[in-house]
Design an enzyme around this catalytic site. Structure first.
Site, PDB file in Angstrom:
ATOM      1  CG  ASN A 102      -0.463  -5.919   4.981  1.00  0.00           C
ATOM      2  OD1 ASN A 102       0.428  -5.928   4.112  1.00  0.00           O
ATOM      3  ND2 ASN A 102      -1.694  -6.327   4.729  1.00  0.00           N
TER       4      ASN A 102
ATOM      5  CG  HIS B  79      -5.830  -4.992   2.157  1.00  0.00           C
ATOM      6  ND1 HIS B  79      -5.494  -6.188   1.549  1.00  0.00           N
ATOM      7  CD2 HIS B  79      -7.133  -4.771   1.878  1.00  0.00           C
ATOM      8  CE1 HIS B  79      -6.564  -6.666   0.926  1.00  0.00           C
ATOM      9  NE2 HIS B  79      -7.568  -5.829   1.114  1.00  0.00           N
TER      10      HIS B  79
ATOM     11  CB  SER C 264      -6.468   0.055   5.116  1.00  0.00           C
ATOM     12  OG  SER C 264      -7.757   0.306   4.597  1.00  0.00           O
TER      13      SER C 264
ATOM     14  CG  ASP D   3      -5.852  -8.446   4.035  1.00  0.00           C
ATOM     15  OD1 ASP D   3      -4.645  -8.195   4.190  1.00  0.00           O
ATOM     16  OD2 ASP D   3      -6.292  -9.073   3.051  1.00  0.00           O
TER      17      ASP D   3
ATOM     18  CD  GLN E 214      -3.907   9.560  -2.282  1.00  0.00           C
ATOM     19  OE1 GLN E 214      -3.700   9.892  -1.122  1.00  0.00           O
ATOM     20  NE2 GLN E 214      -3.869  10.405  -3.286  1.00  0.00           N
TER      21      GLN E 214
END
Ligand code: GRF
Length: 212
Positions: A107, A109, A136, A145, A173
């Site tokens: 994932n 986040h 992240s 998360d 990013q």
């Protein structure tokens, strides 16, 4: 060639970054299918434009989370993925779903985890006067998360920034680090073991590789 399945709910800009990286050979794999829980998700259009099968399962078709996820697992497994990638997939996962793809589900986040799990991360960073924020990539575990972080990217927060400014800076990013981590996974360099993320046979610190 490793097989990737991507789950989206919205814009799909991270999906696009991964599709592009596959197409350019930066990821030694290909996106086998895209699933969305929202029929209007633009990510579905991005998938179709790339010639990738795009599927929709909506919550109103199912009695509960477990039956939704059971059907989703069936449909995902038909593509025999090596990796399941959550890219802006805005749905709580059932325990069975998390268990099925343990160690092969990622994932992204939009915060420097463990700071700001959950929603409205950019707003919280601004409201708290943070000078630094970020994103992240982590393995998915049962804790929302909360799975081991593989890589983070940091961005500055400037006085007067709006939520949109910060979102754009963070997303820029994301589009770099998510394809990079996917390429590491596909090349067999990253794994989850003993509750930690490992890169090149070294356990990573809680902040992931960027924390070294
Ligand atoms: C990203 O910012 C990601 O961190 C979060 O949701 C957003 C999805 O954006 N989980 P997109 O759909 O990839 O454009």
């Amino acid at each position: 060639m490793k097989r990737l399945v991507v789950l989206v709910s919205g814009q799909g800009s991270n999906l696009q970054a991964i599709l592009d990286a596959c197409q350019q050979g930066r990821i030694h794999g290909s996106v086998a299918a895209v699933f969305s829980n929202k029929a209007e998700a633009y990510g579905l259009t991005r998938a179709r434009d790339a010639g990738v099968p795009a599927h929709v399962l909506t919550a109103d078709q199912f009695a509960d989370r477990e039956s939704f996820d059971r059907q989703l697992m069936l449909e995902i497994d038909a593509y025999a993925p090596d990796l399941v990638i959550l890219a802006g997939y805005m749905r709580i996962l059932s325990a069975a779903f998390v268990a099925r793809y343990a160690g092969r589900m990622l994932n992204i986040h939009p915060s420097l985890l463990p700071k700001y799990p959950g929603l409205h991360t950019h707003r919280q960073a601004i409201e708290n006067g943070d000078e630094e924020h970020g994103t992240s990539v982590h393995f998915v575990t049962e804790e929302l998360d909360g799975g081991p972080v593989i890589l983070q990217a940091k961005v500055p927060v400037f006085a007067g920034d709006t939520e949109e400014d910060v979102t754009a800076r963070v997303q820029h990013q994301e589009h770099a680090i998510y394809p990079l981590v996917v390429s590491w996974f596909v090349d067999g360099r990253v794994k989850m073991q003993d509750g930690a993320a490992w890169l090149d046979n070294q356990p990573l610190p809680p902040e992931g590789y960027a924390g070294n």
